[in-house]
Design a protein around this motif. Structure first.
Motif, PDB file in Angstrom:
ATOM      1  N   ASP A   1     -19.118 -12.070 -97.583  1.00 39.41           N
ATOM      2  CA  ASP A   1     -18.708 -10.742 -98.018  1.00 39.41           C
ATOM      3  C   ASP A   1     -17.704 -10.829 -99.154  1.00 39.41           C
ATOM      4  OD1 ASP A   1     -20.170  -8.757 -96.567  1.00 39.41           O
ATOM      5  OD2 ASP A   1     -19.118  -9.387 -94.749  1.00 39.41           O
TER       6      ASP A   1
ATOM      7  N   THR B   1     -19.961  -6.118-101.510  1.00 38.63           N
ATOM      8  CA  THR B   1     -20.429  -5.682-100.191  1.00 38.63           C
ATOM      9  C   THR B   1     -19.402  -4.828 -99.472  1.00 38.63           C
ATOM     10  OG1 THR B   1     -19.628  -7.700 -99.085  1.00 38.63           O
ATOM     11  CG2 THR B   1     -21.888  -7.720 -99.944  1.00 38.63           C
ATOM     12  N   LEU B   2     -18.151  -5.292 -99.437  1.00 45.04           N
ATOM     13  CA  LEU B   2     -17.124  -4.613 -98.659  1.00 45.04           C
ATOM     14  C   LEU B   2     -16.661  -3.306 -99.296  1.00 45.04           C
ATOM     15  CD1 LEU B   2     -14.972  -7.716 -97.681  1.00 45.04           C
ATOM     16  CD2 LEU B   2     -16.651  -6.514 -96.260  1.00 45.04           C
TER      17      LEU B   2
ATOM     18  N   TYR C   1     -22.610  -0.707 -92.279  1.00 41.16           N
ATOM     19  CA  TYR C   1     -22.843  -1.915 -93.063  1.00 41.16           C
ATOM     20  C   TYR C   1     -22.893  -3.120 -92.126  1.00 41.16           C
ATOM     21  CZ  TYR C   1     -21.965  -5.992 -95.934  1.00 41.16           C
ATOM     22  OH  TYR C   1     -22.068  -7.240 -96.496  1.00 41.16           O
TER      23      TYR C   1
ATOM     24  N   PRO D   1     -22.415  -6.951 -91.765  1.00 41.55           N
ATOM     25  CA  PRO D   1     -21.725  -7.990 -92.541  1.00 41.55           C
ATOM     26  C   PRO D   1     -22.640  -9.149 -92.936  1.00 41.55           C
ATOM     27  CG  PRO D   1     -20.414  -7.322 -90.654  1.00 41.55           C
ATOM     28  CD  PRO D   1     -21.770  -6.702 -90.466  1.00 41.55           C
ATOM     29  N   ALA D   2     -22.215  -9.856 -93.978  1.00 43.96           N
ATOM     30  CA  ALA D   2     -22.916 -11.071 -94.402  1.00 43.96           C
ATOM     31  C   ALA D   2     -22.795 -12.134 -93.308  1.00 43.96           C
ATOM     32  CB  ALA D   2     -22.325 -11.578 -95.712  1.00 43.96           C
TER      33      ALA D   2
ATOM     34  N   ASN E   1     -21.350 -14.935 -93.535  1.00 43.89           N
ATOM     35  CA  ASN E   1     -19.972 -15.438 -93.574  1.00 43.89           C
ATOM     36  C   ASN E   1     -19.847 -16.799 -92.882  1.00 43.89           C
ATOM     37  OD1 ASN E   1     -19.041 -13.183 -95.023  1.00 43.89           O
ATOM     38  ND2 ASN E   1     -18.852 -11.975 -93.151  1.00 43.89           N
TER      39      ASN E   1
END
Length: 344
Positions: free
Chosen positions: A292, A296-297, A318, A320-321, A323
């Motif tokens: 992220d 994205t954030l 959303y 999240p990626a 990560n």
């Protein structure tokens, strides 16, 4: 030193260690106007990113963009910044923090078999300084692993360019291998599908799942960049694992910049359209980002959420990626094992 001494002196060729160099795009060193300006100056001076005559572009960059844009985006960077150290001591830009966590997890996994380093294409830790550290160690074999699932000249090619730029100044050249892309790896597609399914265990399934990828100019694709095809294939691979029907998902493209036509449909315009057409709930993710970051954030989780809700949408989430998820670390460990084969 005598000729005999020269013949027996230790050299870099005596080293046989392996280093994995993780690379990502980069972030400002600080979430203020000076930090953002320095970062953007390097990023937007890359001819792989801005494919117009550089002399003309420099006038625009230094005359307009670097005078105005840093002030506009400083608040956005500050809003996503990890200002306080977590329990493990990580602090700073999310993209860098997650990169450091992945690096450390991989180092723990591989132990003394190899060394894992992290560098950013723009900003710090720089490729130049990281390569110098590697060559001062016992490593003479380097696997470069750009943390971009899909191939694009604007990301992976410029990462490789930067490594080669600094390698070519060295007297002793290490063995080099590059990971060109990994969207097609089953472990990556499985990790993305599992991320979505895990999210759905605590969030009601939406009317539509939106796959938003960072955009590039359409001209780049016409000139041979395979990014668009990689993005569509990524969506297809994840959708197949989720057994979704065609009316349950969309692929869109975000972060356009300048007057050119970029890959479409645009994410923000799609948010306006589908909310007005009666779509009430969506989940959005970006398979193009390993970690992220601002795109994205802030751009997806905040700006596109606001657009969707302002035009009649009722629920936006959303996802999240990957990560520093365990599955993500496992994916990278498998990629590394695959690409260092024969070096041990």
């Amino acid at each position: 030193m005598s000729m005999k001494d020269l013949a027996t002196a230790p050299t870099s060729a005596d080293a046989n260690g392996i280093t994995v160099l993780l690379m990502n795009l980069g972030s400002p060193d600080s979430p203020d106007a000076d930090g953002v300006r320095t970062y953007l100056a390097e990023f937007l001076s890359d001819s792989r990113v801005i494919e117009i005559p550089m002399a003309f572009w420099k006038l625009i960059l230094h005359g307009i963009i670097l005078r105005t844009r840093p002030k506009k985006v400083t608040h956005a960077y500050d809003s996503i910044w990890f200002h306080e150290q977590d329990k493990a001591g990580y602090v700073g830009a999310p993209l860098r923090v997650y990169g450091e966590k992945i690096r450390d997890a991989l180092q723990c996994h591989f132990g003394e078999r190899l060394t894992v380093k992290l560098a950013m294409r723009y900003g710090n830790p720089s490729v130049k300084d990281t390569l110098r550290d590697i060559m001062d160690s016992d490593s003479s074999r380097i696997l470069v692993l750009p943390m971009y699932p899909q191939y694009s000249a604007t990301t992976i090619a410029t990462a490789i360019d930067q490594v080669n730029k600094h390698i070519q100044t060295m007297r002793f050249i290490p063995e080099l291998r590059f990971v060109r892309s990994y969207w097609h790896e089953p472990a990556y597609l499985d990790a993305m599908a599992n991320k979505i399914q895990t999210f759905w265990k605590t969030h009601a399934r939406p009317d539509k799942l939106i796959f938003s990828y960072h955009g590039i100019p359409q001209r780049n694709v016409k000139l041979g960049d395979r990014y668009y095809a990689d993005c569509l294939a990524t969506t297809a691979g994840i959708v197949q694992r989720l057994a979704l029907s065609e009316d349950e998902y969309l692929t869109t493209f975000q972060s356009r910049f300048g007057p050119q036509q970029w890959l479409q449909p645009y994410t923000d315009k799609t948010m306006e359209t589908i909310s007005r057409e009666g779509v009430k709930s969506i989940h959005m993710l970006s398979p193009a980002f390993a970690a992220d970051c601002l795109e994205t954030l802030e751009e997806l989780a905040i700006l596109n959420r606001d657009i969707f809700l302002a035009n009649g949408g009722e629920s936006f989430e959303y996802i999240p990626a990957l990560n520093d998820d365990e599955q993500h670390v496992t994916l990278f460990s498998q990629l590394i094992e695959k690409h260092i084969a024969g070096w041990e």
